[in-house]
Design a protein around this motif. Sequence first.
Motif, PDB file in Angstrom:
ATOM      1  N   VAL A 229      24.522 -22.662 -21.081  1.00  0.00           N
ATOM      2  CA  VAL A 229      25.305 -23.797 -20.603  1.00  0.00           C
ATOM      3  C   VAL A 229      25.197 -23.825 -19.078  1.00  0.00           C
ATOM      4  O   VAL A 229      25.769 -22.985 -18.375  1.00  0.00           O
ATOM      5  CB  VAL A 229      26.774 -23.691 -21.051  1.00  0.00           C
ATOM      6  N   ALA A 238      27.850 -29.467 -25.025  1.00  0.00           N
ATOM      7  CA  ALA A 238      27.619 -28.025 -25.166  1.00  0.00           C
ATOM      8  C   ALA A 238      28.451 -27.443 -26.299  1.00  0.00           C
ATOM      9  O   ALA A 238      27.970 -26.622 -27.087  1.00  0.00           O
ATOM     10  CB  ALA A 238      27.933 -27.312 -23.852  1.00  0.00           C
ATOM     11  N   ILE A 344      21.591 -26.467 -22.008  1.00  0.00           N
ATOM     12  CA  ILE A 344      22.414 -27.667 -22.040  1.00  0.00           C
ATOM     13  C   ILE A 344      22.643 -28.071 -20.587  1.00  0.00           C
ATOM     14  O   ILE A 344      23.314 -27.356 -19.830  1.00  0.00           O
ATOM     15  CB  ILE A 344      23.766 -27.435 -22.746  1.00  0.00           C
TER      16      ILE A 344
END
Length: 415
Positions: A229, A238, A344
């Motif tokens: 993330v 996410a 992400i």
Amino acid sequence: MTTQELLRCAKAAKKQVAAATTEEKNRALLAMADQLEAHEADILAANAQDVERAQGVIAPVMVDRLLLTPQRIRDMATGIREVADLPDPVGQVLRREERPNGLVIEKTASPMGVIAIIYESRPNVTSDAAALALKAGSACVLRCGKEAHQSAAAIVSALREGLAQAGLPQDAVVLVEDTTRASATELMQANGLVDLLIPRGGAGLIRACVEQATVPVIETGTGICHVYVDQDADLDMALNILENAKCSRPSVCNACEVCLVHQSVAQEFLPQLCCRLVEERKENPVQLRLDTRASAIIPGQAAGEQDFDTEFLDYILAVGVVDSLSEAIDHINAHSTGHSEAIITANAQAAQTFTTQVDSSSVYWNASTRFTDGGQFGLGCEMGISTQRLHARGPMGLGELCTYKYIVRGNGQIR
């Protein structure tokens, strides 16, 4: 029959399978799918015996891998029919060259011969492997774990009926009867009888095949898959991706095992992650194994020495905080098994850096690692996920199950 006898039967069948036309192979595949559905009751009864024996012996998520339902049998049949619809790789000209001396050289896809597959407790692998091997012009030797043997035997019986109906040799698909380690070793060392060995299972099985095999092996993946993330991530995205990657089916190799979070969003994101994967999940909450920095933000179990190097195959997720994209990439390349990783982020440059520098067979930008699958990649059902670099990498479909040869045409040239 002994394993050696079964291997010789498969070797005897491989010539006819290799010579079969596309129409003959497709007719056999459709008959195999029909017979699978026709024998649904027999297959479910055999599977019920396997599942009953497995209760309390293997983890519940592994029992789910073993379990067959009418829908899963229909899905297996659909997978076979999808393989029938795929282009035949055998005989495809991969490259053509006309030399100045008039020679025409064609690099042409050709069957492997006898493909042996060692797998554990997933009965659907039985039909997937048989279908792919047949369409690729090869005979198939299946050796499953003892947990799934009754199920696999019922499936193979149905598939062999389909082969016989279509006029192809039943021994194009055989199941090893011995489920001890001795039979696995026999396949690993069956020089002259096995042309390619593909193990599908846990780290121990893969390691044994790589270390002990004297026949060619394609190393398929244990999956220590990561989701990173980034500081520019859409945090709602996410959360959705992580829940899917971890929880949709945690017992499979493309499930996420490690989440790395950039330090600039960790204070905001980690409590949301804890809420989504732990507090809101009434069934099967995820156990979080946290590094020191993550432990300072959310509750969970302190990560042990091996937690960032473990394929949990369960509702367990290792979570760590990193200072930078570069640190995330270095961590992944150090701890990954080379299967599937995801970033992400809304930052295209960060995504480009990640997808270029992460050294795994499948690398995602803003998508779940659960897509690493032959069907999802448009390959039909798959033989496995290769985590090596030669001769195949990633989901293995029909093309990866072929070798090639050079066919050279001349008109009297000499050298």
